[in-house]
Design an enzyme around this catalytic site. Structure first.
Site, mmCIF file in Angstrom:
data_model
loop_
_atom_site.group_PDB
_atom_site.id
_atom_site.type_symbol
_atom_site.label_atom_id
_atom_site.label_comp_id
_atom_site.label_asym_id
_atom_site.label_seq_id
_atom_site.Cartn_x
_atom_site.Cartn_y
_atom_site.Cartn_z
ATOM 1 N N GLN A 125 3.197 15.617 -9.629
ATOM 2 C CA GLN A 125 4.298 15.382 -8.695
ATOM 3 C C GLN A 125 5.040 14.097 -9.031
ATOM 4 O O GLN A 125 4.457 13.119 -9.493
ATOM 5 C CB GLN A 125 3.824 15.388 -7.258
ATOM 6 C CG GLN A 125 2.733 14.385 -6.940
ATOM 7 C CD GLN A 125 2.443 14.375 -5.440
ATOM 8 O OE1 GLN A 125 3.341 14.534 -4.633
ATOM 9 N NE2 GLN A 125 1.192 14.174 -5.084
ATOM 10 N N GLY A 126 6.344 14.140 -8.821
ATOM 11 C CA GLY A 126 7.199 12.996 -9.118
ATOM 12 C C GLY A 126 7.978 12.562 -7.896
ATOM 13 O O GLY A 126 9.168 12.858 -7.756
ATOM 14 N N SER A 128 7.256 9.085 -6.078
ATOM 15 C CA SER A 128 7.442 7.639 -6.003
ATOM 16 C C SER A 128 8.203 7.089 -7.205
ATOM 17 O O SER A 128 8.154 7.642 -8.299
ATOM 18 C CB SER A 128 6.074 6.944 -5.939
ATOM 19 O OG SER A 128 5.363 7.348 -4.808
ATOM 20 N N GLU A 243 1.219 18.525 2.676
ATOM 21 C CA GLU A 243 0.293 17.589 2.043
ATOM 22 C C GLU A 243 -0.498 16.837 3.100
ATOM 23 O O GLU A 243 -1.716 16.750 3.050
ATOM 24 C CB GLU A 243 1.065 16.613 1.161
ATOM 25 C CG GLU A 243 0.169 15.584 0.491
ATOM 26 C CD GLU A 243 0.919 14.735 -0.512
ATOM 27 O OE1 GLU A 243 0.254 14.210 -1.408
ATOM 28 O OE2 GLU A 243 2.149 14.587 -0.403
ATOM 29 N N ASN A 374 -1.181 5.089 5.685
ATOM 30 C CA ASN A 374 -1.570 5.284 7.088
ATOM 31 C C ASN A 374 -0.675 4.500 8.043
ATOM 32 O O ASN A 374 -0.532 4.873 9.206
ATOM 33 C CB ASN A 374 -3.039 4.916 7.272
ATOM 34 C CG ASN A 374 -3.966 5.973 6.670
ATOM 35 O OD1 ASN A 374 -3.514 6.844 5.925
ATOM 36 N ND2 ASN A 374 -5.237 5.905 7.000
ATOM 37 N N GLU A 375 -0.064 3.439 7.540
ATOM 38 C CA GLU A 375 0.883 2.697 8.387
ATOM 39 C C GLU A 375 2.113 3.554 8.678
ATOM 40 O O GLU A 375 2.604 3.603 9.814
ATOM 41 C CB GLU A 375 1.311 1.388 7.708
ATOM 42 C CG GLU A 375 0.239 0.313 7.694
ATOM 43 C CD GLU A 375 -0.922 0.624 6.753
ATOM 44 O OE1 GLU A 375 -0.706 1.312 5.726
ATOM 45 O OE2 GLU A 375 -2.048 0.203 7.056
#
Lengths: 391, 351
Positions: A125-126, A128, A243, A374-375
């Protein structure tokens, strides 16, 4: 409410259990973050495909079994209980495929899905970029239309499995004047195209589990676009939902770890009980793994009745990633000074069932970071579930 | 496999929610807390009976509706959400369970079950897991444990000493009484199982109330954080506050299915129901304790006052967390089941 399996579901469980008993490799495969291990895992995907077990929730025409989510959970339970290999094509089968089914043209589905199911094409996967991590709308890599092609320039990073993968799915800015989540387009491309440079990045365990990808005038046919031009954000959000949601981390994985943790504790109880907190953490681990399974069955039941997965996908992500940390922290506390030893260290001794505690401990550190930190998940919960104002 | 409630169950839950929203506003709760000596409102009890809640699990033959644990669990969440100051659970769920399952003694059932169903009798239940008996002074009948036997006593047969709780709507008493063949309604051989079953139901009810309380405390925290402004904006727009409250939402999300599964385990006599109930109590208790802590934090200094409604829900949560088996008790039951060689654990063993 009926919390028993139907006869058909029990038969299904027996069928996969029998198949796995006959086919799961006796020897653990080398890590799929090595060249040798990657190929071994690709071959395992091919074997799964032969048995029609590689993508059970897909429609039959693409190599699946048309399973519902309850059957998928049963499959996962048997798969993890059998100690079967990790899924090298997880990003493709569980993340891209649902998006392809929803947004792909008939030609795209026929072209990509069977080869994905059989492991012929392994997907990375691309998402970021160096300047777009949690803030995915800050993507800058460009795909500029030139006739029947897009010309891609830019850079992606943290692409899991990209070192040996065959294809990449990702998001690029097709409208150079656009900003934020406008003007983005979802594109599928082979990783062997001219102009692509892949720089492996070593993870904590020293293996290149992800990579940086550089694009230098890479030409991709427009037919490789998934969804409409400029609609990439919505298409990608569907993937991100899956996801964070059900399919990235099935409960069986954590129940298997919890079981191994109980066994590790019992084998070392005399020393472990010297730290009274350990016993409590073992009990908590079992409870939370069980709670995660129950919550997932509930969500699967609701989805089966037509509900949509919402912000609870974000609660999932937080819950399993913190559970994974708790379990591996606890294992390391039990192992004490043996915990730091690599599996092949001559005096590592028996690390108890499950082995791999060190590997798991390292990987657990990534859980609260990938697939949306998680933030970010907490922000989503606060704003979309609780209705608190945006900052 | 279907982990959802049916339409009828959900519709009943929604109706009870709407009813309590009107009839059990925080002002009513505060009035019961601050002005009534008994801590109970006869008017509220009559309204609960009108809704059918006192008759919920009384068998139809005795004038009830004949529903079960799964229906109760949803009602209990609502009773928790509104912190209902009433002994409804002890009378209409626990005592009814004991009386209904008594071997033979039809006389006692005929005498008491229709009155409970009609909302005209309160029954207190004294189980050895609790050092005190709730609502003993209001009770028309007391069902008390003695060496696994069940004894039925009328108020004149028991001396009560009141023990005030930080939750003013809890009415806790130490009973002094003398067991005799005349008061015994069930021998130990059958009583043992009944007391175990009633403990599981009481712990389930407390778990569901804790879940409801957790949700209420979260809602109060969200409301306050959305309205209270500092630095020119709502404090709920700051990430630190958001994340406190999001953590509570996560805990509730993963405690609720555990509680619902435990209810189903009781309804179907699942052989592992004791472990599942203990899991429910621990998970719901954790959610409620976290909700109390985070909500008081979101309230700031207001959260530490008598004036803010939050205090009533926090105190109920703190009390219930330790009632009907505290964390030590329930953790020990889980440890006994899972920390043993050959225990049924791991993927595929959940159901």
């Amino acid at each position: 409410m009926r919390l028993q399996y139907t006869e058909r579901q029990k038969q299904f469980r027996q069928e996969i259990r029998d198949w796995l008993a006959a086919h799961v490799p006796k020897q653990t495969l080398p890590s799929f973050d090595t060249a040798e291990g990657f190929e071994a895992h690709r071959q395992w995907e091919a074997r799964l495909f032969e048995g029609r077990w590689s993508a059970v929730t897909w429609p039959q025409e693409y190599g699946g079994r048309g399973c519902d989510l309850i059957e998928w959970l049963i499959f996962e339970e048997e798969y993890w209980a059998a100690g079967a290999p990790l899924r090298v094509n997880q990003n493709g089968v569980f993340l891209l495929a649902p998006t392809l089914m929803e947004y792909g043209t008939p030609e795209q589905k026929a072209r990509f899905l069977p080869r994905m199911a059989s492991g012929q094409d392994v997907w990375a996967q691309g998402w970021s970029e160096p300047g777009a991590g949690s803030d995915m709308a800050a993507i800058r890599s460009k795909a500029i239309r030139d006739g029947d092609e897009y010309v891609i320039n830019g850079q992606k990073i943290w692409s899991t499995r990209a070192v040996w993968a065959d294809w990449l799915f990702g998001m690029f800015r097709t409208d150079p004047e656009s900003s934020r989540h406008h003007g983005l387009t979802f594109i599928l491309l082979p990783l062997n195209l001219p102009g692509i440079t892949i720089r492996p990045i070593k993870q904590l365990n020293g293996l290149p589990g992800f990579a940086e990808i550089f694009f230098d005038d890479v030409r991709v046919p427009v037919a490789n676009r998934l969804g409409d031009e400029g609609a990439g954000w919505n298409v990608a959000m569907a993937t991100a939902g899956f996801e964070r949601g059900l399919m990235l981390r099935s409960p069986a994985r954590f129940q298997q770890t919890a079981r191994h943790l109980v066994e590790l504790y019992l084998q070392n109880q005399a020393s472990a009980d010297a730290d009274p907190g350990i016993r409590d953490a073992v009990i908590k681990s079992w409870m939370d793994a069980e709670a995660y399974a129950l919550a997932t069955y509930r969500t699967a039941s609701r989805l089966g009745k037509g509900a949509k997965i919402g912000a609870e996908a974000s609660t999932n992500k937080i819950f399993w990633s913190e559970l994974d940390l708790l379990m591996h922290d606890t294992a390391m506390r039990i192992l004490g000074p043996l915990g730091e030893l690599m599996p092949d260290a001559p005096d590592a001794g028996v690390h108890g069932p499950g082995h791999g505690w060190l590997d798991g401990f390292l990987f657990a550190q990534a859980g609260p970071i990938y697939a949306g930190t998680n933030e970010i998940q907490r922000n989503i919960i606060a704003e979309r579930m609780l209705g608190l104002p945006r900052s | 496999m279907d982990f959802t409630f049916d339409e009828q169950q959900l519709a009943f839950r929604d109706a009870i929610h709407k009813f309590l929203m009107v009839e059990a506003a925080p002002e009513m709760l505060r009035e019961v807390w601050e002005t009534t000596k008994s801590g109970r409102s006869a008017e509220l009890r009559a309204k609960l009976a009108d809704q059918g809640l006192t008759a919920l699990s009384v068998p139809e033959a005795f004038g009830g509706i004949g529903l079960g644990d799964l229906d109760w669990v949803l009602v209990q969440q609502e009773l928790g959400y509104f912190a209902i100051p009433d002994s409804l659970t002890d009378s209409a769920y626990l005592a009814v369970y004991l009386l209904t399952h008594l071997p033979a003694d039809v006389q006692l059932k005929r005498e008491w079950l229709p009155r409970v169903a009609a909302g005209t009798a309160r029954i207190a239940v004294g189980h050895p897991v609790n050092p005190l008996v709730a609502d003993a002074a209001n009770a028309d009948l007391l069902l008390l444990w003695h060496d696994d036997e069940i004894h039925a006593l009328t108020p004149d047969q028991v001396q009560l000493s009141f023990n005030p709780s930080i939750d003013l709507s809890r009415r806790l008493y130490k009973p002094a009484w003398t067991p005799s063949p005349a008061t015994r309604i069930c021998p130990a051989a059958q009583g043992r199982r009944l007391w175990a079953d009633v403990l599981d139901r009481a712990a389930l009810a407390a778990s569901a109330q804790l879940l409801g309380l957790a949700q209420r405390m979260l809602d109060l925290g969200v409301d306050h954080a959305a309205q209270r402004k500092q630095f020119g904006k709502p404090v709920g727009s700051f990430q630190a506050v958001k994340h406190h409250l999001a953590d509570v939402a996560v805990k509730i999300e993963f405690a609720e299915p555990v509680v619902h599964r435990a209810a189903q385990a009781l309804a179907t006599d699942d052989p592992r129901r004791d472990v599942q109930v203990s899991h429910a109590k621990l998970a719901a208790g954790e959610a409620a304790r976290l909700a109390a802590r985070k909500s008081i934090q979101a309230h700031g200094a207001m959260g530490y006052t008598w004036e803010a409604d939050l205090q009533m829900y926090m105190k109920r949560a703190w009390a219930l967390d330790a009632a009907w088996g505290d964390a030590k008790f329930h953790k020990a039951r889980i440890a006994a089941a899972i920390l043993t060689p050959g225990a049924r654990l791991g993927p595929g063993t959940t159901f």
